[in-house]
Structures are given as C-alpha cells and as structure tokens.
Write a protein that holds these residues in place. Structure first.
Motif: not given
Length: 126
Positions: A88-115
């Motif tokens: 970010t901006d001029g900062d040094p890189p930072h490690g990260f972890s992220q978890m997503f729970h994707l759920c389907p929509t009636p239209e056949g796409t996915y949305y993020i239920f949990n992040d």
C-alpha cells in the motif's frame, strides 16, 4: 457439490483482487445484505457496511500479489483460502491471509457470504 469448485475459486480470486486494487467500490456486487466481513477482527455485515469498510481503509494505492489459493467445495458453495502479499502506498509489502465462503445465486453466479482478512504480522511475546 460443484465439480468446478477449484476453477470457480481461482477465477473469483483473480477478479476480486483485480477489482480491489483498481476500484474498491466495484466490490459491492460481490456482497449481499447477509454477507459478513471480519477485517483484522472488526466485523461488518451487509453490502453497504462492507463496502464502506473497504473503501475507508487508510491508503490510496494497493497491489495484491497472490502466493497460494486453496479451494474446497461446501455443499453447493466454495471455500477459498488465499495467502499473499500486499503493498500500500509507499509502505513495504506485508503478508496477508484471506478466507472467502462463496455461495451461489439463483442466477448462477456466486457472492461472498463470509470474508475473513488478516495481515500476517508477528508480534514478539516477551
């Protein structure tokens, strides 16, 4: 179980971080009113609250570099776990972890239920 869970998760990751890095407001379509974000322990629920949180983060520029993506099926959804680095901006890189729970929509796409997002900061215990 969707047999394409791995491709769904990996394609989602590419789209999510590209959108995050270029236009965080554009992430709104990926969340719904029942979605929940936990960002560094701070919880936000609902599309509007989540987008407000993400767009009010204290940096102007951000670039994510994804190191690994692991995906698993969850009934008809997909669990996605990401490890990477962000700069970010001029900062040094930072490690990260992220978890997503994707759920389907009636239209056949996915949305993020949990992040869930955490920077990989290690504090030394004395």
């Amino acid at each position: 179980m969707n047999p394409d869970f791995d491709a769904i998760g990996r394609n989602f990751v590419r789209h999510y971080y590209q959108t995050f890095d270029q236009n965080r407001q554009g992430l709104a379509d990926l969340y719904q009113a029942i979605s929940m974000l936990t960002f560094e322990g701070d919880q936000s629920q609902g599309r509007d609250a989540i987008v407000l949180k993400l767009t009010s983060l204290p940096f102007q520029t951000v670039a994510h570099a994804v190191t690994t993506v692991d995906c698993q099926p969850t009934g008809n959804g997909v669990l996605v776990f990401v490890i990477g680095q962000l700069k970010t901006d001029g900062d040094p890189p930072h490690g990260f972890s992220q978890m997503f729970h994707l759920c389907p929509t009636p239209e056949g796409t996915y949305y993020i239920f949990n992040d869930i997002f955490r920077l990989a900061l290690h504090n030394q215990v004395s």
